[in-house]
Design a protein around this motif. Sequence first.
Motif, PDB file in Angstrom:
ATOM      1  N   ASN B 254       0.802  -1.219   0.000  1.00 29.83           N
ATOM      2  CA  ASN B 254       0.000   0.000   0.000  1.00 29.83           C
ATOM      3  C   ASN B 254       0.835   1.268   0.000  1.00 29.83           C
ATOM      4  N   TRP B 255       1.976   1.223   0.660  1.00 30.53           N
ATOM      5  CA  TRP B 255       2.824   2.420   0.668  1.00 30.53           C
ATOM      6  C   TRP B 255       3.222   2.780  -0.746  1.00 30.53           C
ATOM      7  N   ILE B 258       0.232   3.966  -2.842  1.00 25.65           N
ATOM      8  CA  ILE B 258      -0.153   5.347  -2.565  1.00 25.65           C
ATOM      9  C   ILE B 258       0.741   6.311  -3.331  1.00 25.65           C
ATOM     10  N   LYS B 259       2.041   6.004  -3.274  1.00 26.60           N
ATOM     11  CA  LYS B 259       2.982   6.900  -3.952  1.00 26.60           C
ATOM     12  C   LYS B 259       2.730   6.906  -5.459  1.00 26.60           C
ATOM     13  N   LYS B 262      -0.373   8.718  -6.326  1.00 26.40           N
ATOM     14  CA  LYS B 262      -0.161  10.164  -6.214  1.00 26.40           C
ATOM     15  C   LYS B 262       0.621  10.678  -7.424  1.00 26.40           C
ATOM     16  N   GLU B 297      -6.391   8.232  -1.581  1.00 25.15           N
ATOM     17  CA  GLU B 297      -5.493   8.649  -2.648  1.00 25.15           C
ATOM     18  C   GLU B 297      -6.057   8.276  -4.017  1.00 25.15           C
TER      19      GLU B 297
END
Lengths: 156, 1222
Positions: B254-255, B258-259, B262, B297
């Motif tokens: 997930n990290w 998300i990036k 974005k 996000e």
Amino acid sequence: MIKVILIFNHHGKPWLSKFYQPYSEDTQQQTIRETFHLVSKRDENVCNFLEGGLLIGGSDNKLIYRHYATLYFVFWVDSSESELGILDLIQVFVETLDKCFENVCELDLIFHVDEAGLGSPAHAVSAVKNMNLPENPRNINIGDISIKVPNLPSFK
Amino acid sequence: MGCWRRSPFPGWRVRLPDGEHLLDIVQVPLPDYTPPALTVAPGKPSSTRSKAKYISQCIDEIKQELKQDNIAVKANAVCKLTYLQMLGYDISWAAFNIIEVMSASKFTFKRIGYLAASQCFHEGTDVIMLTTNQIRKDLSSPSQYDTGVALTGLSCFVTPDLARDLANDIMTLMSHTKPYIRKKAVLIMYKVFLKYPESLRPAFPRLKEKLEDPDPGVQSAAVNVICELARRNPKNYLSLAPLFFKLMTSSTNNWVLIKIIKLFGALTPLEPRLGKKLIEPLTNLIHSTSAMSLLYECVNTVIAVLISLSSGMPNHSASIQLCVQKLRILIEDSDQNLKYLGLLAMSKILRTHPKSVQAHKDLVLQCLDDKDESIRLRALDLLYGMVSKKNLMEIVKKLMTHVDKAEGTTYRDELLTKIIDICSQSNYQHITNFEWYISILVELTRLEGTRHGHLIAAQMLDVAIRVKAIRRFAVSQMSALLDSAHLVASSTQRSGICEVLYAAAWICGEFSEHLQEPQQALEAMLRPKVTTLPGHIQAVYVQNVVKLYAAILQQKEQAADAQVAQEVTQLLVERLPQFVQSADLEAQERASCILQLVKHVQKLQARDVPVAEEVSALFAGELNPVAPKAQKKVPVPEGLDLDAWINEPLSDSESEDEKPKAIFHDEEPRHAKQRPPEADEQELARRREARKQEQANNPFYIKSSPSPQKRYQDAPGVDHIPVVQIDLSVPLKVPGMPMSDQYVKLEEERRHRQRLEKDKRKRKKRERERRGARRHTSLHTESDEDITPAQRVDIVTEEMPENALPSDEDDKDPNDPYRALDIDLDKPLADSEKLPVQKHRDAETSKSPERQDVTVVEKKSKKPKRKEKKHKEKEREKKKKEAEKSADLDFWLSTTPPTATPAPEEPGVNAAVTAPKEEPRGEEQDAGEDAEQDLEKKPSEQKKKKHKKDKGERSKDKKKPKKRAPPREGEAEPVQNGALCEEPLPPMSSYSLLAENSYIKMTYDVQGSLQKDSRVTVSVVLENQSSSFLRNMELNVLDSLNARLARPDGSSVHDAVPVPFQLPPGISNEAQFVFTIQSIVTAQKLKGTLSFIAKNDEGSTHEKLDFKLHFTCTSYLVTTPCYSDAFAKLLESGDLSMSSVKVDGISMSFQNLLAKICFHHHFSVVERVDSCASMYSRSIQGHHVCLLVKKGEKSVSVDGKCSDSTLLSNVLEEMKETLAKC
């Protein structure tokens, strides 16, 4: 990017301050003071984001904090960070401290000044990101734990 | 979830609310604790004074400790200093000591040193340049923790110099075997790019490669870095979109997700097609994910996509609905954080799709009452887009009540600016009643201590100037403001609100003809208290006093009331001197000027001369608003050189004259903004006339946009104010301060009446038309368009030059540090773009001169030389790739997922399938390039490590010549694959017999090297088998078209090459010869002769030995390590042709078998699982050769893949031979 990481207590005494861009000592202290001022007067049940980052960097910045026990964990980040992500990150950070030092409390940060000190901002992120915390509440899938702090005891 | 396992102090209580927060409340107040490292002096500081004393004591002690030689003591001292630094004490004086501790060999000390450095070093630290070598040493340290701590520290204090010097070292670390190091190296590259932008292009391929690193941490680091880079200069990273798309659809982290999501948000505005592709997978994620952060996000990026797609998508309303729906859930959540973020995202939708958000007005208004200020502020943002003609008054009324209630000036100021923003947005689009707006502004002036007085003032001016119909009302309100004492009084409290007086005075003066009681206003402006106002306001007062005066004169003269006119003149003469004494130069100058003028008028009046006409001529004409950037946007006419001198400068002495000007210069800008141009009245009037003339004659002069509403105002001049349709129910002159609330009520009534009228009209119309069935339903659905403004609003648009350029470039900040990183990453690397490599020699490797030579050659010249050589050929190739790459992106983008069948899972799958299918073309080449770079590095690393091992083995395993010939250029160490030597291997030699006679025995080995493409080195070992002394040895080869011996410069193709040594009896030595090969895909043989003179006791004989040099295809392969991920990528690319062989009857163990293949055929093992192994090698011309070796019962099968099928089949044939011997 994370701009600043601060940990201070109820009285505004800093236990960890990491500025990822160079600022003079005075500016740093000023920032810590003002951040404390902003954060400390907020109720428990309001949101964890604060805007108006005139202190560091400008309007792109946001203050994201969590309040644990006597400690405030404050991150100044810019708009490239996910707000909820940073909240999770703080959570993971605290959990990591908890794991490393067994029961993180204010005193741990004091005892282990050098170990809790964080490197680069992105590094901090990834360091924590890669810790395996299966019981993480938000079910974040994170890699292996072989990073940074867990390895340190062997060097004592 | 973590919990307290033990409580350090009795009395500590920990709460775990919601099972989410770790530790919550500690009951015991903590002592003012100092870390044990700091327990220097006994006693706790109690007051500030003793604290300062205590600290200075500590520092003294630390200084003592730093002087000691004991590194442990020093490190402890530095540790204390770090703590003091956190408390705000300057420790830069100890920078040198910090460096000392950094260079300690023990990790615990080193870490302290680096921590201190990261806390206090910055670009201005002068000793920082001393650290370069230390850091380099630490970076290449065998301990990963040394490397790690150096990287971490460096990231905090990297300077342009350090970045330049260390970029190459860090780049090497990006391919480190430990993910811990790779990750850090990848992250720190971002800092390096910032400080040394030239490094971005050379390092980028490797960075890109790390996006697919097997370690999730490294991958996430790479994603982070690229996201951060792309955020600043998104267009350069568009070509990565397919790769990121793949990551997005495949990653579960997930990290990282998300990036990436974005990042896509930043990319979509540049490429709407990308957005179309994203919608489906994002929508799927929104539906499927349980993580709020990811959901949020996704919604955000979908919004960005929808914004970028203007209206091309037919079904995007569904996506908007989905977003708004999800956001509503967030906003309604009890978690304040989600509420906040929901509002934040909602405001983004608002910009493009206000309608969808307006449906949730209730929610937003509710949030305005939230106790959390952050949430209220966000809700305010949303209001901006929610207003319509219909609800503006209502919303502003609500805001006004908040203004009254608000505590804290920040929030109140925010409210104030929001009210103004909301009302003034898009040319006062939503305001139907400007009287109401003026009264709102006037009410806002009652705010104490606001910083935004100037904002209100600007609004007043703007409205009064641009809405002609409102002037009469505005003037009456302004004169009331001028009268109100509190504003003037507030000026002494340094409050910003007195700024509105600036506007009030100007409006009253400029539009004095509308004033009911000009004299009253005049008197208000001449009160003694006015002199307490800021200078620039006084100046405006003075100026407008005259305007009022002119109006009064005219009025009185027309009424033949000379008495009053003279009284007014007298008043001016009496009061103006107070301004003449003003501290503000501008006010002073204007006052004295005008005082003289008035005195002159007084004289004329005494003689009964009519002056009103002349005085008011000073202010004839009308001022028009000019757009702020109008002047800038006028293009410079062709042929006009603004830098050229019109008159040559006279002499240097003139420069002195300019100095006094500078004094005024500082003052100027402050006024310039707010004050309408009023330089010299007469001059101005003249110019104004001229301008009017010119405008009248200029057919292209457009006074305002030709909307039907505004068309009637063409005739210039004050007298031509359009006839205003003023609603009589609104009292024109509201006594005292008007309450805006009145207007709300009045407005409702007015609208109601209007509706009735309209209905009536409609009904009539319908009756007349007698076709009632079709259009009749809009009775009670009052839409925005139905509301007609109370006044015929005439908004004068700001003037712009007719040939203004529609550019907004002036908004860019030239000092933006990220500008330097705006680099095109797709362009092929040029020769000049190489990272500086460490130039000096490594002392450790210089044991023997020949060794050193080799390493230096390897280290230094490898990359550049190769690059240079290859560059020309490659350039063309790369350009082709270039075109292909962009074509690829286009193609990738154009394959939109099928929209016809919106089965929920399908599009995602579909996208995921199409993506990889299209990618390989671009990717494989990248992989090739990347691998190339990798390979260039790795051999040297590996070799270094292996040297020791090899040395030992060689003497055991190989019949190695005892003495070695001096190396010739381009000599490459025969590399063995040492990684496999776990069990004892049978002795192996790669040297095979070349020719033999009674005198001499020749064995040879052929080695390719990656440094010199298309060249191989033949090492020939010459062993003297006779008792004669052999000398004058010469080797000659009959060159073929395909292979030629490299001969010394100046010799012809038939000349022999001398062997640089002589051979005593029984001695052997090795000579090396370099051959240039054209095509390497087939094996070949070269005939040659060795001629020498054999000398013994009996005399000397001239001898010859013929031989056939066999260049196998294997000899063109170079052992090249390959990581399994790169290997997999290579195979995935699918561009390799495949072939296989099978050999039966093999008894040798698999281990030894592999070792044999490695040794004889120059392969390296990529991965081995049981009795199956993948192997890799690379030809000197860059062909990748991949093998899959499987051992069965008694057979071995070898499957090969290679970019050249002929080469592969030849290599396999050769391998078959080798295996058959096993």
